[in-house]
Design a protein around this motif. Structure first.
Motif, PDB file in Angstrom:
ATOM      1  N   VAL A 184       0.671  -1.006   0.057  1.00 37.95           N
ATOM      2  CA  VAL A 184      -0.030  -0.208  -0.138  1.00 37.95           C
ATOM      3  C   VAL A 184       0.985   1.107  -0.134  1.00 37.95           C
ATOM      4  O   VAL A 184       1.656   1.398   0.840  1.00 37.95           O
ATOM      5  CB  VAL A 184      -1.146   0.083   1.088  1.00 37.95           C
ATOM      6  N   ASN A 185       0.954   2.416  -1.086  1.00 35.35           N
ATOM      7  CA  ASN A 185       1.655   3.452  -0.778  1.00 35.35           C
ATOM      8  C   ASN A 185       0.395   4.694  -0.966  1.00 35.35           C
ATOM      9  O   ASN A 185      -0.660   4.624  -2.159  1.00 35.35           O
ATOM     10  CB  ASN A 185       2.121   3.799  -2.402  1.00 35.35           C
ATOM     11  N   TRP A 186       0.689   5.420  -0.227  1.00 27.85           N
ATOM     12  CA  TRP A 186      -0.084   6.791  -0.358  1.00 27.85           C
ATOM     13  C   TRP A 186       0.989   8.167  -0.262  1.00 27.85           C
ATOM     14  O   TRP A 186       2.094   7.916   0.880  1.00 27.85           O
ATOM     15  CB  TRP A 186      -1.148   6.274   0.638  1.00 27.85           C
ATOM     16  N   ARG A 187       0.300   9.056  -1.430  1.00 27.14           N
ATOM     17  CA  ARG A 187       1.352   9.900  -1.171  1.00 27.14           C
ATOM     18  C   ARG A 187       0.311  11.289  -1.580  1.00 27.14           C
ATOM     19  O   ARG A 187      -1.036  11.092  -1.874  1.00 27.14           O
ATOM     20  CB  ARG A 187       2.419  10.317  -2.238  1.00 27.14           C
ATOM     21  N   VAL A 188       0.692  12.839  -0.969  1.00 26.21           N
ATOM     22  CA  VAL A 188       0.098  13.950  -1.092  1.00 26.21           C
ATOM     23  C   VAL A 188       1.499  14.696  -1.093  1.00 26.21           C
ATOM     24  O   VAL A 188       2.854  14.448  -0.866  1.00 26.21           O
ATOM     25  CB  VAL A 188      -1.236  13.904   0.082  1.00 26.21           C
ATOM     26  N   ASP A 189       1.107  15.322  -2.542  1.00 21.54           N
ATOM     27  CA  ASP A 189       2.082  16.863  -2.959  1.00 21.54           C
ATOM     28  C   ASP A 189       0.878  17.911  -2.902  1.00 21.54           C
ATOM     29  O   ASP A 189       0.082  18.232  -3.193  1.00 21.54           O
ATOM     30  CB  ASP A 189       1.757  16.690  -4.311  1.00 21.54           C
ATOM     31  N   LEU A 242      -3.110   7.143  -4.172  1.00 22.33           N
ATOM     32  CA  LEU A 242      -3.325   5.873  -3.626  1.00 22.33           C
ATOM     33  C   LEU A 242      -3.129   4.162  -4.399  1.00 22.33           C
ATOM     34  O   LEU A 242      -4.105   4.187  -4.813  1.00 22.33           O
ATOM     35  CB  LEU A 242      -4.615   5.602  -2.626  1.00 22.33           C
ATOM     36  N   ASN A 243      -2.188   3.562  -3.920  1.00 20.73           N
ATOM     37  CA  ASN A 243      -1.974   2.412  -4.969  1.00 20.73           C
ATOM     38  C   ASN A 243      -2.205   1.726  -4.090  1.00 20.73           C
ATOM     39  O   ASN A 243      -1.449   1.144  -2.671  1.00 20.73           O
ATOM     40  CB  ASN A 243      -0.654   2.854  -5.698  1.00 20.73           C
TER      41      ASN A 243
END
Length: 786
Positions: free
Chosen positions: A249-254, A317-318
């Motif tokens: 699970v990969n989550w990022r916010v820019d 969100l992957n």
């Protein structure tokens, strides 16, 4: 081209004997990881996800250029302009109401209503707006540039290609980097910091931040300022939860905030006009009267002021879940931005209008608000069997509110509304488009491993794109930025008189709803000649939906389609010390969406948008990588392009043709070369790293990038032609033996070659405005990794 060859030869001469190059591994031959050693005897394997699964770039049967985030930081490649200059067949245009990214001569024109023909993705999330690409490259793992239609895996709008950026993911290893750069020549600065590591047994995190900007390299003698004067901030937070082999699970916010003053200082050309172009227009006369005409690209101008502001938030969100022989992947995306752009024409209010109290004759104010959400679900089979497949569904929903406001202050237009407005009224008009869009797609891909050497790849996508757009206009008293004061609108009678004579047409679009759908199949055959050589051939179809011009007209346009053939060979030789990749392509576009900018009878910029009957794009892409001995590398990325209109009977006229036929002028461009389609383009890069002591090493690098001449507007006007050029970048560094620290000097555009990536017609004139590319710069860079 002779000058190009001389510069190219000079760079190789500098690079090989003297060890030119720290831009270690470069476009197309980039190292697989930023942790890889700087001195290698063979080309490092590059892993890409161009087909939504991890593969060696040498096994992917398409033309693709790749570079790593570490390479871009080292070379100070901070935006698409820098990157595009180094890839054959790629041209980036950053100016106007929208930016333009072109691959093999195909891209979207300068209008907010266009989605990009070269689709941009960050961690699999589609960014449809052109100016979203202005956000720089922060803490990236790599960027993949895929040439030609990419409909199966990257969507219906990737009709010319795709740019896929993959961010650096958190891991269970504590790591990071810090870098600082400063260029005294134009005040450029770039500060970056990224750090990541474990937060728990299966949880890890990573954070990155970047502060960048510059004082400017173009001098505006009218307002006594330098530009662009940028002050930009970007940040990212990423989390990862991983159970190896089961769940990832990969989550990022820019977040990004750009505050760019003096952002578009446009130099003025053809002022005074060349013989045959008639007397100077009002815009050119204003410049001549002020004594500021120089009629050449020289980093000096007297146009009006400008600014560009952007605030954006993006998130991905992957989730990848592996169960048995299948992997289910979900990608959820969100993107939002608010963009404000202002440009001030060099037109001054004519004598007698000083009572308006405006210093500018034609201020133009642009506002663009956009948000989108997207969802993709993919089911992928296990690799290695006779049949490998991917099945997927995709959905996105977006809203765009885009508007332009013009202050009509350069002439006594109030006199055309007798009895309806008072004398010396500063009249302004705003045009707003409000577009809702949804995209529903299903796609599938299958690989049949017919033998250990032979593979058949099949793909297809069906897309249905629904759009609704409404247009409104208001006219009233204007402020200094050209915006209409909402509480000071003209009367209905005055508004009707205005839009019927001087201003832009009022009212909604003739058609406000549309649905475009298309089935897009593809087929590709691969054959391994040896373990190090593969040949491929493919047939691909593509599609991009129609839409509306957002701005001064009520124009709308239909969809465009493409049928493309490509074939090539990818091979490594002599223990992978030599790599040669070559591909040949031939694509035919129908209904190509094209635009340019004209000046109407009132002297105002108006987009001309149409569907071109047919256009043909064919050529050759070549990549060569050589590792002659330890620590040395030479790489070439060269392209030949033959891009022409086959049918374009109602194309907009050149400035010279408009003088002879100012009303209803068109021309037939069948057989003419397309805009943004240089015949030759590419780069050559040489690198050498060697030990000075047991604890110290030196790194040297040179990079030549070049292009033959090309047009920068679809009217194929000689006034909008950028002649051929070649530019040289150099880099020299001292580093620790394990590259934990580094101090470098970077020289860009060493010969100070003056060029422009954007040209357009000047308001109320037969002159031309151009935005000069960056002048020579020399920077000091300090960096460390841990």
């Amino acid at each position: 081209m002779m000058r190009n060859r001389l510069l190219l030869s000079s760079a190789i001469a500098i690079g090989v004997p003297y060890g030119a190059g720290l831009l270690a591994p470069e476009i197309g031959m980039a190292q697989a990881s930023q942790e890889a050693p700087a001195t290698v005897d063979a080309v490092e394997e590059i892993v890409v996800t161009a087909q939504k699964r991890e593969q060696s770039v040498q096994d992917v049967p398409i033309s693709i250029a790749v570079t790593t985030g570490a390479t871009m930081r080292q070379a100070q490649i901070t935006n698409l302009n820098d990157l595009g200059n180094r890839i054959s067949g790629v041209k980036v245009n950053k100016a106007g109401a929208s930016d333009s990214l072109n691959i093999r001569g195909i891209g979207s024109g300068f209008n907010m209503g266009f989605e990009q023909s070269v689709a941009t993705f960050i961690d699999g999330v589609y960014l449809s707006r052109s100016q979203a690409t202005r956000v720089g490259f922060l803490d990236l793992e790599r960027i993949e540039v895929l040439k030609g239609p990419q409909s199966t895996y990257f969507g219906s709008n990737a009709i010319a290609g795709a740019l896929s950026a993959v961010t650096r993911k958190p891991s269970q290893t504590f790591e990071g980097y810090a870098s600082a750069l400063y260029a005294p020549s134009d005040g450029e600065y770039d500060l970056q910091l990224a750090v990541g590591g474990p937060l728990g047994e299966k949880l890890s995190g990573r954070a990155a931040i970047r502060f960048s900007g510059m004082d400017g390299y173009i001098r505006n003698v009218r307002i006594n300022a330098d530009g662009p004067d940028n002050r930009d901030v970007q940040g990212r937070l990423a989390l990862r939860y991983e159970t190896p082999g089961a769940l990832d699970v990969n989550w990022r916010v820019d977040y990004a905030h750009f505050d760019d003053k003096h952002a578009e200082f446009q130099e003025i050309l053809n002022c005074p006009p060349a013989p045959g172009y008639g007397a100077p227009g009002a815009g050119c006369l204003s410049v001549i009267a002020a004594g500021n005409a120089d009629n050449k690209l020289d980093y000096r101008t007297s146009t009006g002021d400008s600014f560009f502001r952007l605030e954006s938030v993006s998130s991905a969100l992957n989730i990848a879940w592996t169960a048995g022989s299948h992997t289910l992947t979900s990608t959820t995306g969100f993107y939002w931005h608010d963009i404000t752009r202002f440009t001030d024409s060099p037109l001054l209010a004519i004598a007698g209008l000083t009572g308006i109290g405006k210093s500018s004759g034609l201020p133009i104010y642009q506002r663009e608000k956009f948000r989108s959400i997207s969802q993709e679900v993919r089911l992928e089979s296990e690799k290695g069997g006779f049949l490998e497949y991917v099945l997927g569904l995709y959905y996105d929903d977006s809203n765009l509110k885009g508007g332009l406001s013009f202050g009509f202050y350069f002439a006594p237009f109030f006199a055309r509304l007798p009895g309806l407005v008072a004398p010396f009224t500063p009249i302004a008009q705003q045009v707003l488009g409000d577009q809702d869009q949804s995209n529903r797609s299903a796609f599938a891909a299958a690989t049949l491993n017919l033998s250990p050497e032979l593979r058949l790849n099949l793909g297809a996508r069906y897309s249905s794109i629904r759009k609704e757009n409404h247009r409104t206009t208001i006219v009233g008293f204007g402020d200094d930025l050209g915006r209409v004061k909402a509480d000071m609108l003209l009367s209905p009678a005055a508004t009707a008189a205005w839009t019927g004579t001087v201003g832009f047409p009022s009212g909604d679009y003739p058609v406000t709803h549309r649905t475009d759908d298309k089935f897009m199949p593809s087929i590709n055959v691969q054959y391994d000649l040896t373990s190090d050589a593969m040949v491929f051939a493919s047939y691909t179809t593509g599609f991009k939906a129609g839409g509306w011009a957002i701005g001064n007209t009520r124009d709308f346009f239909g969809p465009e389609t493409v049928k493309s053939f490509e074939g090539g060979i990818k091979a490594s030789w002599f223990g992978r010390k030599l790599t040669t990749n070559i591909s040949l392509f031939n694509s035919r576009y129908n209904g190509l969406q094209e635009s340019t900018t004209l000046i109407n009878a009132a002297g105002l910029p108006v987009p001309a948008i149409a569907n071109v009957g047919q256009a043909r794009v064919r050529g050759v892409d070549l990549e060569v990588g050589i590792r002659p001995f330890a620590g040395a590398s030479i790489n070439a990325n060269i392209g030949y392009l033959d891009a022409k209109y086959l049918e374009y009977p109602n194309a907009p006229c050149t400035q010279l043709q408009l003088l002879a036929r100012p009303t209803g002028c068109t021309q037939n461009l069948a057989g003419k070369r397309k805009a943004f389609a240089p015949e030759w383009s590419g780069s050559v890069n040489a690198n050498y790293a060697f030990e000075l002591t047991d604890d110290l090493k030196a790194k040297l690098g040179a990079w030549v990038y070049f292009t033959s001449g090309y047009y920068q507007q679809a009217s194929i006007d000689p006034l909008f032609y950028q002649p051929h050029y070649a530019k040289l970048d150099l880099r020299a560094a001292i580093a620790g033996s394990e590259d934990r620290w580094e101090a470098a000097v970077i020289a860009k555009n060493v010969t100070d070659k003056v060029t422009s990536s954007y040209r357009s017609v000047m308001t109320a004139s037969n002159a031309v405005t151009a935005i000069s590319d960056r002048s020579r710069s020399i920077a000091i860079q300090l960096s460390t990794k841990f």
